[in-house]
Structure formats: C-alpha cells, structure tokens
Design an enzyme around this catalytic site. Sequence first.
Site, PDB file in Angstrom:
ATOM      1  N   CYS A 182       0.828  -1.222   0.000  1.00  0.00           N
ATOM      2  CA  CYS A 182       0.000   0.000   0.000  1.00  0.00           C
ATOM      3  C   CYS A 182       0.858   1.266   0.000  1.00  0.00           C
ATOM      4  CB  CYS A 182      -0.935   0.010   1.201  1.00  0.00           C
ATOM      5  SG  CYS A 182      -1.921  -1.479   1.322  1.00  0.00           S
ATOM      6  N   CYS A 215     -13.400  -0.256   7.962  1.00  0.00           N
ATOM      7  CA  CYS A 215     -12.438  -0.697   6.934  1.00  0.00           C
ATOM      8  C   CYS A 215     -12.454   0.220   5.722  1.00  0.00           C
ATOM      9  CB  CYS A 215     -12.801  -2.095   6.431  1.00  0.00           C
ATOM     10  SG  CYS A 215     -12.910  -3.337   7.723  1.00  0.00           S
ATOM     11  N   SER A 216     -11.277   0.407   5.123  1.00  0.00           N
ATOM     12  CA  SER A 216     -11.237   1.036   3.801  1.00  0.00           C
ATOM     13  C   SER A 216     -11.775   0.012   2.805  1.00  0.00           C
ATOM     14  CB  SER A 216      -9.803   1.432   3.439  1.00  0.00           C
ATOM     15  OG  SER A 216      -8.968   0.291   3.466  1.00  0.00           O
ATOM     16  N   LYS A 263     -10.505   5.480   4.048  1.00  0.00           N
ATOM     17  CA  LYS A 263     -11.791   4.960   4.510  1.00  0.00           C
ATOM     18  C   LYS A 263     -12.934   5.315   3.563  1.00  0.00           C
ATOM     19  CE  LYS A 263     -14.984   3.126   6.526  1.00  0.00           C
ATOM     20  NZ  LYS A 263     -15.449   2.941   5.153  1.00  0.00           N
ATOM     21  N   HIS A 313      -9.362   3.187  -1.496  1.00  0.00           N
ATOM     22  CA  HIS A 313      -7.976   2.731  -1.355  1.00  0.00           C
ATOM     23  C   HIS A 313      -7.572   1.775  -2.482  1.00  0.00           C
ATOM     24  CE1 HIS A 313      -4.233   1.665   0.366  1.00  0.00           C
ATOM     25  NE2 HIS A 313      -4.612   0.708   1.174  1.00  0.00           N
TER      26      HIS A 313
HETATM   27  N1  COA Z   1     -16.810   0.792   3.824  1.00  0.00           N
HETATM   28  C1  COA Z   1     -18.109   1.146   3.594  1.00  0.00           C
HETATM   29  N2  COA Z   1     -18.943   0.414   2.821  1.00  0.00           N
HETATM   30  C2  COA Z   1     -18.422  -0.687   2.232  1.00  0.00           C
HETATM   31  C3  COA Z   1     -17.092  -1.082   2.399  1.00  0.00           C
HETATM   32  C4  COA Z   1     -16.277  -0.304   3.247  1.00  0.00           C
HETATM   33  N3  COA Z   1     -15.012  -0.641   3.461  1.00  0.00           N
HETATM   34  N4  COA Z   1     -16.857  -2.205   1.684  1.00  0.00           N
HETATM   35  C5  COA Z   1     -18.027  -2.483   1.053  1.00  0.00           C
HETATM   36  N5  COA Z   1     -18.952  -1.572   1.387  1.00  0.00           N
HETATM   37  C6  COA Z   1     -20.359  -1.544   0.976  1.00  0.00           C
HETATM   38  C7  COA Z   1     -20.540  -1.811  -0.505  1.00  0.00           C
HETATM   39  O1  COA Z   1     -20.589  -0.608  -1.242  1.00  0.00           O
HETATM   40  C8  COA Z   1     -21.871  -2.529  -0.515  1.00  0.00           C
HETATM   41  O2  COA Z   1     -22.891  -1.561  -0.392  1.00  0.00           O
HETATM   42  P1  COA Z   1     -24.298  -1.743  -1.170  1.00  0.00           P
HETATM   43  O3  COA Z   1     -24.881  -3.021  -0.659  1.00  0.00           O
HETATM   44  O4  COA Z   1     -25.056  -0.499  -0.783  1.00  0.00           O
HETATM   45  O5  COA Z   1     -23.922  -1.801  -2.618  1.00  0.00           O
HETATM   46  C9  COA Z   1     -21.861  -3.342   0.768  1.00  0.00           C
HETATM   47  O6  COA Z   1     -20.975  -2.634   1.650  1.00  0.00           O
HETATM   48  C10 COA Z   1     -21.379  -4.754   0.592  1.00  0.00           C
HETATM   49  O7  COA Z   1     -20.219  -4.742  -0.216  1.00  0.00           O
HETATM   50  P2  COA Z   1     -19.281  -6.002  -0.389  1.00  0.00           P
HETATM   51  O8  COA Z   1     -18.283  -5.710  -1.481  1.00  0.00           O
HETATM   52  O9  COA Z   1     -20.121  -7.230  -0.518  1.00  0.00           O
HETATM   53  O10 COA Z   1     -18.524  -6.016   1.005  1.00  0.00           O
HETATM   54  P3  COA Z   1     -17.650  -7.161   1.552  1.00  0.00           P
HETATM   55  O11 COA Z   1     -18.245  -7.606   2.838  1.00  0.00           O
HETATM   56  O12 COA Z   1     -17.394  -8.214   0.524  1.00  0.00           O
HETATM   57  O13 COA Z   1     -16.261  -6.391   1.817  1.00  0.00           O
HETATM   58  C11 COA Z   1     -14.707  -5.539   3.397  1.00  0.00           C
HETATM   59  C12 COA Z   1     -16.150  -5.503   2.880  1.00  0.00           C
HETATM   60  C13 COA Z   1     -14.587  -4.570   4.553  1.00  0.00           C
HETATM   61  C14 COA Z   1     -14.332  -6.946   3.881  1.00  0.00           C
HETATM   62  C15 COA Z   1     -13.763  -5.124   2.232  1.00  0.00           C
HETATM   63  O14 COA Z   1     -14.095  -3.807   1.837  1.00  0.00           O
HETATM   64  C16 COA Z   1     -12.301  -5.173   2.655  1.00  0.00           C
HETATM   65  O15 COA Z   1     -11.683  -6.237   2.648  1.00  0.00           O
HETATM   66  N6  COA Z   1     -11.678  -4.026   3.001  1.00  0.00           N
HETATM   67  C17 COA Z   1     -10.274  -3.995   3.419  1.00  0.00           C
HETATM   68  C18 COA Z   1      -9.365  -3.864   2.233  1.00  0.00           C
HETATM   69  C19 COA Z   1      -7.927  -3.963   2.663  1.00  0.00           C
HETATM   70  O16 COA Z   1      -7.548  -4.822   3.435  1.00  0.00           O
HETATM   71  N7  COA Z   1      -7.061  -3.087   2.150  1.00  0.00           N
HETATM   72  C20 COA Z   1      -5.679  -3.081   2.485  1.00  0.00           C
HETATM   73  C21 COA Z   1      -5.478  -2.388   3.774  1.00  0.00           C
HETATM   74  S1  COA Z   1      -3.869  -2.587   4.475  1.00  0.00           S
END
Ligand code: COA
Length: 409
Positions: free
Chosen positions: A95, A216-217, A349, A353
């Site tokens: 990242c 989470c981002s 966030k 990202h």
């Molecule tokens: N913040 C806010 N909303 C989020 C989101 C987040 N981080 N991630 C997804 N959403 C929303 C989507 O827009 C979707 O909304 P909708 O139903 O209105 O369309 C809903 O939540 C479900 O999305 P989905 O893609 O199915 O979510 P998910 O459960 O598969 O993934 C996380 C969510 C948090 C697990 C994923 O965003 C993630 O892994 N984030 C971390 C990424 C990371 O690790 N980056 C590196 C950092 S070091």
Amino acid sequence: MKNKNEKSPIRIVGSYISDHFGELWDKSLNDLIEEAVLGVIKSVSDKKNFDPEEIEAVYVANMASGIFNNQLHLNAVVSELFKHFPPSIRVEGACASGSLAMIAAQDSLNSGRFKTVMVLGVEKMTDFNSNEATKVLSAASDYNFEYGSTFPALYALLAKAHMHKYGTTREHLSAVSVKNHRHALTNPKAHFKKSFTLEQVSESSMVADPLRLLDCSPVSDGASAVILSTKNSGKLLSNKKVASDKISYKNKPKIIGFGHAQDSLSLANRKSLTSLNATISASKEAYKQAGLTPKDIKVAEVHDCFTIAEILAIEDLGFFKKGTGGQATLDGETTFGGKVLINPSGGLKACGHPVGATGVKQVAYLADLLENGFEVGDGKSKKIQNFKYALTHNVGGSGATVVVHILEK
Ligand code: COA
C-alpha cells in the site's frame, strides 16, 4: 544569489486523481493509466497544453496488476502512451507503492539525472470479489509468520492492544469513520458519498473483532499522478505544436521534507503493537528536513486503511499525545475548526484505497489544496481556507514500510 551547490527545490507542478475512485467496472487498468497521464498533463496549465516531451521519465506505482489484471510490465504500458517513450520504472511496496515511487522519482531529480518526471499510481481491484482481493492483499503480510491472516485481522490485533493499553473505545474508532465519511461528501472523487452516525458504524457488520465493515477502507479502483520538476518553468505547446510559451512553476507547491522507515514485516517481531515505530522514525526525518514540528502542520492525509490506523497515525506523527487520538477525534480536533485537519479527502476509509494509487493520491490531493485552498461554506457564503504546509503519511502492510512527505505552498 543561489550557491552553486544548492539543490533546486522539487515542485509538484501538476496533479490528477482519477474521476473517481470506486468500483469502476466500465474502466480497464489501461483506461485508468491513460486517464491519469492525460489528466495530469492537462493539470499543469489551464491556458495551453503542457508539452508531454517535458516528461523525462515516469515512475509507476502498483501492487498487484499481475494478479488482478494479468498485466505486468506496467512501466512499458505507461511509456508507450508518449510519442517519445520516456524511460519508465515500476515500484512495488504494497500500500506504500505510491510514496515509494515518489521517493524514487525525487532521487532521480536530486541526482540531476532528470529535471521533470511523472509519478503515477494505479490499482484496478474490483474485478475480483472481496474474498479474492483480500487473499491477494494478504501477500503483503509475512507469509511465514502470518499465514492465513487478513489485513482486517492484523489491524484488529493493533486495535485490541491500543484499547487494552489506553482505554480506546468502540466510540473512538467509530468517530474516525464518521468524520472521514463526512469529509468525503466534499470530495467529488470519493468512492463513498454517504454519511454515517456513530451508532451505524458501531453496529455495522463484524469483519474482524473489533473492526466492523465501516471501520475498513474499501476495495477500490483508481489512479493518480503528479508531475515533479526542479525547473523554474516548463514548455507549453502552441496550436501549431511548436513549443512557444512557458509556464512558470514559481507558485507551485514544493516538497520540503520526507522520511522513509522500515520495521519488521510480521507483528510478532515488533517492539510495540500500540505504535507504528516506522511512522515515528519517518516523520522525525521529514520534520527535521523541513525544519518544522508537528505543531506547524494544520492539514494531513494519513493512512487510515482501518479506523485504528488513523488513531495510531495521529499519535505517532506527534499531533496528539499517545493514547489520546481517539478522544481527540471524538472531540472534533481532527476536522474543520479543530487542531489539525486530518484526511479532508475522506482518507482511505471513504475516498477509497486503490492500493498502488493511494500514496500518489495523497500528494496530488494536498498539492491541489495548497495551490487552490479549500472551499468552505454553507452554500450561501463561500470562503477559501488556505494552508501553508501539508503532510502525507503512507503505510505499507501493517506498518513495515512508512513514508512521510511534507509539502509547502
Ligand atoms: N466501507 C463502507 N462500505 C463498504 C465497504 C467499506 N469498506 N466495503 C463495502 N462496502 C459496501 C458496498 O458498497 C456494498 O454496499 P451496497 O450493498 O449499498 O452496494 C456493501 O458494503 C457490501 O459490499 P461487499 O463488497 O459485498 O462487502 P464485503 O463484505 O465483501 O467487503 C470488506 C467488505 C470490509 C471486507 C472489504 O471492503 C475489505 O476487505 N476491506 C479492506 C481492504 C484492505 O484490506 N485493504 C488493504 C489495507 S492494508
């Protein structure tokens, strides 16, 4: 008069963030790269076209296009967008790829090899679902020590340690998310443009205890680019495509300090789980080079991949005493009118990202903010808030790589 050995400052003479960060299913990796190249060239001057042949080299930041998009050799992909095929190098540091590419570019300018270069960050992640993307991202943790851990899980351990040692609460974590989602409402490029309450964040679905969905981002697509130069002016093209005019770089923001520090890849080998020591070291070096202290910084883009990461950052960068970052956020000290404005873009966030793009986006966003100020107002009366200095903080993985930049208007 300038001393012969005195280095010319590095100025950020152009900046661009793709329109916008998010799930961009209608854009390919190559589309995002091309958009950023054209966008940043256009940003240098609003009067005439900037001459692309001024770009002597391109540094490309990306984490995992080989897996996400089956496309490696990105330096060549970028270079062939120019008629003159400038030399190009790809940089990867999870990242922190974006800010590492910045440093590589700065070194090339400081050595005198080049005078004007482009830094471009890109990641196209959403063609994979979250489970697949999580697996790809987890390759940036320690494969031997942390096998099977996801980044939400690793940052959850840091959150637990901070809560245990300093009494940081669920509400403190939520306050970071509420603030960054609110800031993103002012940013047309943001992935999310929706505000949440403390309760909504605290009750969102659990990802890795204590971190919830809204801590989470997201997984995002996006690209960003800046043009850096040690020259006093650059060439513009006339309609006849003959270099005719110049644009002065005198009022463009400059980089006045940076620091880069490393720590062990695995959390198990860290001295502390309640600080990122690489943030402390990198920021000390950046403040020293800039001749500033944390008190001089009134705006910063910090690496809030998870809400706890922002609390760690604002403490380790010296803005708030250790253990008080959560309360300061809840008290409004990190938003407009507070002690230091943190993540006006919405941060990772809420702005999003796309990992390889993030470090460059932080610099691009703040360079634009220093140059043009931040428009504040209630719709009826608008005024511009200006800043003299700005700081960026970009983290690779769970804190093994940290880069801090300080910019001046
Ligand atoms: N913040 C806010 N909303 C989020 C989101 C987040 N981080 N991630 C997804 N959403 C929303 C989507 O827009 C979707 O909304 P909708 O139903 O209105 O369309 C809903 O939540 C479900 O999305 P989905 O893609 O199915 O979510 P998910 O459960 O598969 O993934 C996380 C969510 C948090 C697990 C994923 O965003 C993630 O892994 N984030 C971390 C990424 C990371 O690790 N980056 C590196 C950092 S070091």
